[in-house]
Scaffold this motif. Structure first.
Motif, mmCIF file in Angstrom:
data_model
loop_
_atom_site.group_PDB
_atom_site.id
_atom_site.type_symbol
_atom_site.label_atom_id
_atom_site.label_comp_id
_atom_site.label_asym_id
_atom_site.label_seq_id
_atom_site.Cartn_x
_atom_site.Cartn_y
_atom_site.Cartn_z
ATOM 1 N N PHE A 159 -4.739 8.728 9.765
ATOM 2 C CA PHE A 159 -5.356 7.927 8.705
ATOM 3 C C PHE A 159 -6.544 8.639 8.047
ATOM 4 N N GLY A 160 -6.908 9.821 8.536
ATOM 5 C CA GLY A 160 -7.954 10.622 7.895
ATOM 6 C C GLY A 160 -9.234 9.824 7.685
ATOM 7 N N PRO A 161 -9.770 9.840 6.451
ATOM 8 C CA PRO A 161 -11.042 9.164 6.182
ATOM 9 C C PRO A 161 -10.933 7.645 6.111
ATOM 10 N N GLU A 162 -9.734 7.099 6.300
ATOM 11 C CA GLU A 162 -9.606 5.641 6.238
ATOM 12 C C GLU A 162 -10.079 4.966 7.523
ATOM 13 N N VAL A 163 -10.234 5.766 8.592
ATOM 14 C CA VAL A 163 -10.610 5.214 9.892
ATOM 15 C C VAL A 163 -11.826 5.950 10.433
ATOM 16 N N LEU A 164 -12.780 5.189 10.967
ATOM 17 C CA LEU A 164 -13.919 5.774 11.668
ATOM 18 C C LEU A 164 -13.947 5.152 13.064
ATOM 19 N N VAL A 165 -13.752 5.989 14.079
ATOM 20 C CA VAL A 165 -13.704 5.473 15.447
ATOM 21 C C VAL A 165 -15.111 5.245 15.970
ATOM 22 N N GLN A 166 -15.372 4.048 16.507
ATOM 23 C CA GLN A 166 -16.690 3.755 17.085
ATOM 24 C C GLN A 166 -16.672 3.927 18.593
ATOM 25 N N GLN A 210 -2.689 0.173 -4.066
ATOM 26 C CA GLN A 210 -1.906 -1.047 -3.860
ATOM 27 C C GLN A 210 -1.121 -1.363 -5.119
ATOM 28 N N ALA A 242 -20.834 -7.469 6.835
ATOM 29 C CA ALA A 242 -20.110 -7.621 5.571
ATOM 30 C C ALA A 242 -20.507 -8.932 4.908
ATOM 31 N N VAL A 293 0.870 -1.178 0.000
ATOM 32 C CA VAL A 293 0.000 0.000 0.000
ATOM 33 C C VAL A 293 0.902 1.221 0.000
ATOM 34 N N ASP A 338 -13.588 1.314 12.543
ATOM 35 C CA ASP A 338 -13.896 0.753 11.232
ATOM 36 C C ASP A 338 -12.868 1.274 10.244
ATOM 37 N N GLN A 391 -16.986 12.217 8.232
ATOM 38 C CA GLN A 391 -17.594 10.922 8.554
ATOM 39 C C GLN A 391 -18.377 10.974 9.839
ATOM 40 N N TYR A 392 -17.988 11.883 10.719
ATOM 41 C CA TYR A 392 -18.577 11.904 12.049
ATOM 42 C C TYR A 392 -19.806 12.803 12.116
ATOM 43 N N VAL A 429 -15.892 -8.085 13.015
ATOM 44 C CA VAL A 429 -17.114 -8.064 12.229
ATOM 45 C C VAL A 429 -16.869 -7.129 11.061
ATOM 46 N N GLY A 430 -16.925 -7.632 9.851
ATOM 47 C CA GLY A 430 -16.718 -6.788 8.684
ATOM 48 C C GLY A 430 -15.356 -6.120 8.768
ATOM 49 N N GLU A 482 -12.298 15.331 5.023
ATOM 50 C CA GLU A 482 -12.943 14.051 4.701
ATOM 51 C C GLU A 482 -13.012 13.152 5.934
ATOM 52 N N GLY A 483 -11.965 13.206 6.731
ATOM 53 C CA GLY A 483 -11.966 12.404 7.960
ATOM 54 C C GLY A 483 -13.038 12.890 8.912
ATOM 55 N N GLY A 541 -2.573 5.618 -1.076
ATOM 56 C CA GLY A 541 -3.718 4.773 -0.769
ATOM 57 C C GLY A 541 -3.878 3.632 -1.745
ATOM 58 N N TRP A 594 -7.894 16.209 3.383
ATOM 59 C CA TRP A 594 -7.730 14.929 4.087
ATOM 60 C C TRP A 594 -8.415 14.988 5.466
ATOM 61 N N ARG A 629 -13.258 8.761 20.200
ATOM 62 C CA ARG A 629 -13.971 9.296 19.041
ATOM 63 C C ARG A 629 -13.890 10.824 19.045
ATOM 64 N N GLY A 642 -8.678 -2.446 2.224
ATOM 65 C CA GLY A 642 -7.572 -2.268 1.297
ATOM 66 C C GLY A 642 -6.752 -1.007 1.536
ATOM 67 N N SER A 643 -7.179 -0.164 2.466
ATOM 68 C CA SER A 643 -6.457 1.093 2.689
ATOM 69 C C SER A 643 -5.222 0.855 3.558
ATOM 70 N N ARG A 696 -0.718 12.755 5.868
ATOM 71 C CA ARG A 696 -0.785 11.788 6.968
ATOM 72 C C ARG A 696 0.083 12.244 8.141
ATOM 73 N N ARG A 722 -14.434 -3.939 11.058
ATOM 74 C CA ARG A 722 -14.210 -3.363 12.385
ATOM 75 C C ARG A 722 -13.010 -4.037 13.030
#
Lengths: 333, 331
Positions: B295-302, A178, A333, A172, B253, A322-323, B274-275, A318-319, A176, A315, B308, B257-258, A291, B277
């Motif tokens: 990790f920016g948008p590659e990680v979502l803290v639950q 591969q 999944a 990777v 989460d 999500q929240y 699970v999935g 976008e992070g 981002g 960056w 969080r 592939g990231s 990063r 996570r």
């Protein structure tokens, strides 16, 4: 070299003198070159030490450093043949003990090594640590290194280096994406808990450094590694900047400089008020930078170029976006 | 005359004496001092030299003893100095095989910089006096440890000397550093980070500090010393950190592939995922938050909620500080 650093080497030289005497005592006749090779020092340093030992001694009963109070060597052998024959000993004849810190440095190094798969013989390591503790003149300093989880990748790559075969893996990159890589492994290195492979990358046709934790589907192949031996030297630093690299000006509090030492070692620092300083980073592209800067949130701010600021801002945006929605359990999944 | 010549002569003279030498005897008879000694004159600078030399010799692990005269205790003038040979010599039953020496060389090479690197090399020099040739080293293999925090050296020195130190500490979760006065007991590497295990003198209790959160200089406090509890403090500190690490669990989460999925996936300890996570153990919430924010948008803290929140505030902070409308930065 400053006066302070010059004189701070005197204890090292003293340790060498005190270690050389018992070694010479155990070797009736030995060449300067052999002594230098054994101790890993230059022949000049051995000759200097022998010259000093040969005229040293104790004040003696007369307090005048008479002949019998001094070490002696066969001067003809030394001056004509570069061979050391110690003929008279004074005061010391045994190896000195370790200091508490010397023992601690080796013990902590052993603890670190013992967490690695190829040093699985814990009994041998424990026995070495016990000997160092007993051979120290005081309780070794309390430096300790925790066991770290070791990965199979270390074992695979070490075997490939030893067998001189190529390795393949998916990697990777910091954008981002591969990529499949085929690499002639040259050296496996670690810094604290992070492991790196340094090798000749067939895709890039250059020496590259890879983080082991970014690899997946790693395998050793049957294909022999190319011969890079003579023409290729690995630099001491893990990451070398190249002429195509981009310059980025960042601002941070001065104490934070230690945290980016791997990225901006040689650039001048300018003070911009208070504890804050500016310096220049060299980066291959802005994706690694974004990063780095978000990992050092609140500490490092990118000043220019605008494109770098923008990449970092997007960056983080976008992070953060999500929240905006409340936390939900993820879909199966 | 070279410094090492004077130090070497001092060691030889003090090993050779059974009863010890007084300071005046050292200064007037030992090579390197006697040339500068003034009979009946002012030798104060030479005396200060002798004090520094004693420290240098002791730093090498050479047991330079001070003996008080039995008939005149407390007299500074009649102190005698010597190096007992039995305590100087490496015990003769301590030997090393060629394979052991190879491992010790690798252990010494673990330290690439700083005083521990110099001390490792010195230990190897002393090992060299035993005359054992090491087995061939492992090629292409270079494990190394670094302590890049500037507090590492002064803390480990103070620890060895039993000195109380003070520093400003930015406790995770607080915004301003606070001055701490501590007796350092151990410096340990756990989960890739250096920690100080010490007694906080103001609350008389053991505390763990992250070296990376020590701000500015570590200073020793004159006259404030303490007696070390001895061996085992390092292992005690590691055990306490392990306990904390085991008790703290985060759930995040990751984007398949990231970079985050590959790297954090290797660190997860729980098999029940699970999935996408991932469960991660940690010792310090703020340190983990720094890493996850990277990790920016590659990680979502639950969970936990505090983690969080910590990641959100880092990301929004970076976003706002790099707003393109404000090219001078906001800080």
């Amino acid at each position: 070299m400053t006066e302070a650093s010059k004189s701070s080497r005197a204890p090292d030289k003293l340790a060498f003198l005190l270690s050389l005497v018992p070694y010479l005592m155990d070797h009736e006749r030995i060449g300067v070159a052999a002594v230098a090779a054994h101790f890993g020092v230059s022949a000049t340093r051995v000759r200097e030490a022998v010259n000093l030992i040969a005229v040293s001694g104790v004040p003696g009963e007369t307090r005048q450093y008479q002949h019998g109070d001094l070490f002696d060597i066969q001067w003809d052998e030394f001056e004509d043949n570069d061979v050391i024959v110690l003929t008279h000993l004074v005061a010391i004849d045994d190896a000195p003990r370790f200091s508490a810190r010397e023992a601690a440095a080796l013990i902590a190094g052993l603890q670190y090594l013992s967490s690695l798969p190829e040093n699985a013989d814990q009994g041998a390591i424990a026995s070495l640590m016990a000997k160092l503790t007993r051979g120290a003149s005081a309780t070794p300093s309390q430096l300790a290194v925790a066991k770290s989880e070791s990965t199979d990748a270390i074992t695979v790559i070490r075997a490939a280096v030893g067998n001189n075969v190529q390795v393949e893996f998916d990697y990777v990159n910091s954008r981002g994406g591969q990529e499949h890589r085929r690499v002639d492994p040259l050296r496996i290195e670690s810094v604290d808990r992070d492991w790196y492979l340094r090798g000749w990358c067939h895709l890039r046709e250059a020496v590259r450094t890879f983080r082991l934790d970014r690899m997946s589907a790693l395998t050793a192949t049957d294909a022999p590694s190319g011969d890079h031996g003579a023409g290729l030297t690995l630099p001491d630093t893990l990451f070398e900047s190249t002429a195509e690299d981009l310059s980025v000006v960042i601002e941070l509090p001065e104490p934070g400089l230690a945290l980016i030492a791997d990225y901006a070692p040689e650039f001048p620092v300018t003070h911009v008020g208070g504890e804050r300083v500016r310096t220049t980073l060299r980066v291959a592209h802005f994706h690694g930078l974004k990063r780095l800067v978000t990992r050092l949130a609140g500490l490092v701010t990118v000043i220019e170029p605008a494109e770098a600021r923008d990449t970092v801002a997007r960056w983080a945006e976008e992070g953060a976006a999500q929240y905006d929605a409340p936390a939900l359990p993820p879909a199966e999944a | 005359m070279a410094v090492e010549e004077r130090l070497f002569s001092l060691v030889l003279a003090l090993v050779a004496t059974e009863t010890g030498l007084t300071k005046a005897e050292v200064l007037s008879t030992v090579q390197g001092y006697r040339q500068r000694y003034q009979n009946g004159g002012d030798n104060s600078s030479l005396e200060r030299q002798f004090e520094r030399d004693k420290d240098d010799v002791r730093e090498l692990g050479i047991p330079l003893e001070t003996i008080e005269p039995p008939d005149d205790p407390g007299s500074n003038h009649n102190l005698r100095y010597r190096i007992p040979k039995g305590l100087y010599d490496l015990p003769s039953d301590i030997t090393f095989t060629p394979d052991e020496l190879m491992v010790l060389k690798l252990a010494a090479a673990v330290w690439r910089e700083g005083s521990l690197s110099a001390e490792s090399r010195r230990a190897l020099t002393k090992l060299g006096s035993l005359g054992v040739e090491s087995s061939d080293p492992v090629l292409g293999y270079a494990p190394s440890l670094r302590a890049r925090e500037s507090s590492f050296e002064p803390l480990s020195k103070a620890m060895d000397r039993g000195q109380v130190v003070a520093f400003r500490y930015l406790k995770p979760g607080e915004t301003a550093p606070r001055r701490r006065r501590v007796a350092p007991h151990a410096v340990v590497l756990h989960d890739g980070r250096w920690h100080l295990f010490a007694t906080d003198q103001d609350v008389a209790a053991k505390r763990t500090f992250l070296l990376s959160r020590i701000v500015g200089q570590v200073v020793t406090l004159p006259g404030q010393t303490f007696k070390q509890d001895g061996d085992g403090m390092g292992q005690q500190a590691l055990a306490e950190l392990d306990e904390l690490w085991n008790a703290s669990l985060a759930e995040v989460d990751v984007v398949p592939g990231s970079d985050a999925a590959v790297r954090l996936g290797k660190r997860q300890t729980s098999v029940a995922t699970v999935g996408d996570r991932i469960s991660l153990h940690y010792t310090d919430l703020n340190i983990l938050a720094d890493e996850l924010a990277g990790f920016g948008p590659e990680v979502l803290v639950q969970s936990p909620p505090a983690l969080r929140q910590a990641v959100i505030s880092r990301l929004t902070g970076v976003r706002d500080a790099h707003d393109v409308q404000d090219p001078r930065g906001t800080s």
